[in-house]
Design an enzyme around this catalytic site. Structure first.
Site, PDB file in Angstrom:
ATOM      1  N   LEU A  25      -8.299  15.331  25.704  1.00  0.00           N
ATOM      2  CA  LEU A  25      -6.882  15.314  25.323  1.00  0.00           C
ATOM      3  C   LEU A  25      -6.761  15.378  23.803  1.00  0.00           C
ATOM      4  O   LEU A  25      -7.542  14.757  23.080  1.00  0.00           O
ATOM      5  CB  LEU A  25      -6.220  14.045  25.860  1.00  0.00           C
ATOM      6  CG  LEU A  25      -6.235  13.910  27.392  1.00  0.00           C
ATOM      7  CD1 LEU A  25      -5.776  12.515  27.822  1.00  0.00           C
ATOM      8  CD2 LEU A  25      -5.356  14.977  28.052  1.00  0.00           C
ATOM      9  N   GLY A  84     -12.551  12.992  43.086  1.00  0.00           N
ATOM     10  CA  GLY A  84     -11.386  12.123  43.215  1.00  0.00           C
ATOM     11  C   GLY A  84     -11.621  10.812  43.948  1.00  0.00           C
ATOM     12  O   GLY A  84     -10.671  10.215  44.458  1.00  0.00           O
ATOM     13  N   HIS A 113     -15.728   5.382  32.465  1.00  0.00           N
ATOM     14  CA  HIS A 113     -16.892   6.127  31.989  1.00  0.00           C
ATOM     15  C   HIS A 113     -18.160   5.535  32.610  1.00  0.00           C
ATOM     16  O   HIS A 113     -18.336   4.317  32.611  1.00  0.00           O
ATOM     17  CB  HIS A 113     -16.971   6.049  30.456  1.00  0.00           C
ATOM     18  CG  HIS A 113     -18.081   6.879  29.903  1.00  0.00           C
ATOM     19  ND1 HIS A 113     -18.007   8.250  29.810  1.00  0.00           N
ATOM     20  CD2 HIS A 113     -19.315   6.537  29.456  1.00  0.00           C
ATOM     21  CE1 HIS A 113     -19.138   8.721  29.311  1.00  0.00           C
ATOM     22  NE2 HIS A 113     -19.948   7.701  29.086  1.00  0.00           N
TER      23      HIS A 113
HETATM   24  C1  GRF Z   1     -17.068   9.200  37.690  1.00  0.00           C
HETATM   25  O1  GRF Z   1     -18.402   8.828  37.647  1.00  0.00           O
HETATM   26  C2  GRF Z   1     -16.405   8.950  36.362  1.00  0.00           C
HETATM   27  O2  GRF Z   1     -16.892   7.828  35.713  1.00  0.00           O
HETATM   28  C3  GRF Z   1     -16.795  10.178  35.606  1.00  0.00           C
HETATM   29  O3  GRF Z   1     -16.690  11.213  36.535  1.00  0.00           O
HETATM   30  C4  GRF Z   1     -16.888  10.696  37.853  1.00  0.00           C
HETATM   31  C5  GRF Z   1     -15.689  11.054  38.659  1.00  0.00           C
HETATM   32  O4  GRF Z   1     -15.850  10.749  40.008  1.00  0.00           O
HETATM   33  N1  GRF Z   1     -16.015  10.313  34.400  1.00  0.00           N
HETATM   34  P1  GRF Z   1     -14.661  10.914  41.024  1.00  0.00           P
HETATM   35  O5  GRF Z   1     -14.094  12.309  40.864  1.00  0.00           O
HETATM   36  O6  GRF Z   1     -13.639   9.860  40.741  1.00  0.00           O
HETATM   37  O7  GRF Z   1     -15.280  10.727  42.398  1.00  0.00           O
END
Ligand code: GRF
Length: 191
Positions: A97, A20, A113
């Site tokens: 989703l 998060g 991403h």
């Molecule tokens: C991030 O690198 C995001 O791009 C990917 O998962 C990770 C999530 O990180 N889809 P966080 O939970 O926001 O710290």
């Protein structure tokens, strides 16, 4: 798409599954005057997601949905409508989703991403870019459509891959950029 009018911020739900850090970033951003969004609802498929602590810390409504028994999307949609949510920001949400869900929020779902899309859709992006000896990786904010990591790109940031980089060090550098980029994307779209 909704735009920021006067002081009314766009009611946003953030979907998470893990640490998060992007959620924390979006919440902190939302408190700034210049932010076009307010974070009003946190959705998670994982009751153990560390990121849920941020909803508690900042007093934001959260709900955990159990995907194991049956697909909870209808319930999520109902709860989003009840909370008048206008925008969804996916932030490390590990569930795909459905078409139906996306149609219900058409053009109002964003995702972060950790690669320079269209390169390396899906998981393990950092391993792939290092294995392929790429000079650069980075991150992308994009709209969510019915195909995984394939919606229209809003904004990207390149990050140089250094000689000694491992998937872990690269992930750390890119995550920092994700936080900056998500804010930029929201300003670009709605301010
Ligand atoms: C991030 O690198 C995001 O791009 C990917 O998962 C990770 C999530 O990180 N889809 P966080 O939970 O926001 O710290």
């Amino acid at each position: 798409m909704v735009r920021l009018i006067g002081l009314k911020k766009i009611k946003t739900a953030v979907f998470i599954s893990g640490n998060g850090s992007n959620l924390k970033n979006l919440i902190e951003f939302s408190f700034l005057k210049k932010s076009p969004i307010s974070v009003d609802f946190v959705v998670s498929n994982n009751s153990k997601a560390k990121g849920l602590n941020f909803s508690k810390k900042f007093g934001i409504k959260k709900k955990i949905y159990n995907y194991k028994i049956k697909n909870p999307e209808n319930e999520i949609l109902k709860n989003l409508k009840e909370n008048k949510i206008e925008l969804i920001c996916l932030a490390g949400f590990m569930k795909i989703l459905s078409k139906n869900f996306i149609r219900n929020f058409n053009g109002k779902i964003l995702n972060v991403h950790p690669s320079l899309l269209p390169k390396y859709k899906g998981l393990n992006t950092h391993n792939k870019s290092i294995e392929n000896k790429d000079k650069y990786s980075g991150c992308t904010i994009h709209y969510v459509n019915e195909k995984l990591d394939s919606g229209r790109i809003i904004i990207q940031k390149k990050v140089k891959i250094l000689k000694g980089d491992t998937p872990k060090t690269l992930a750390k550098k890119i995550l920092k950029e994700e936080h900056i980029l998500y804010r930029k994307a929201l300003i670009k779209l709605f301010v």
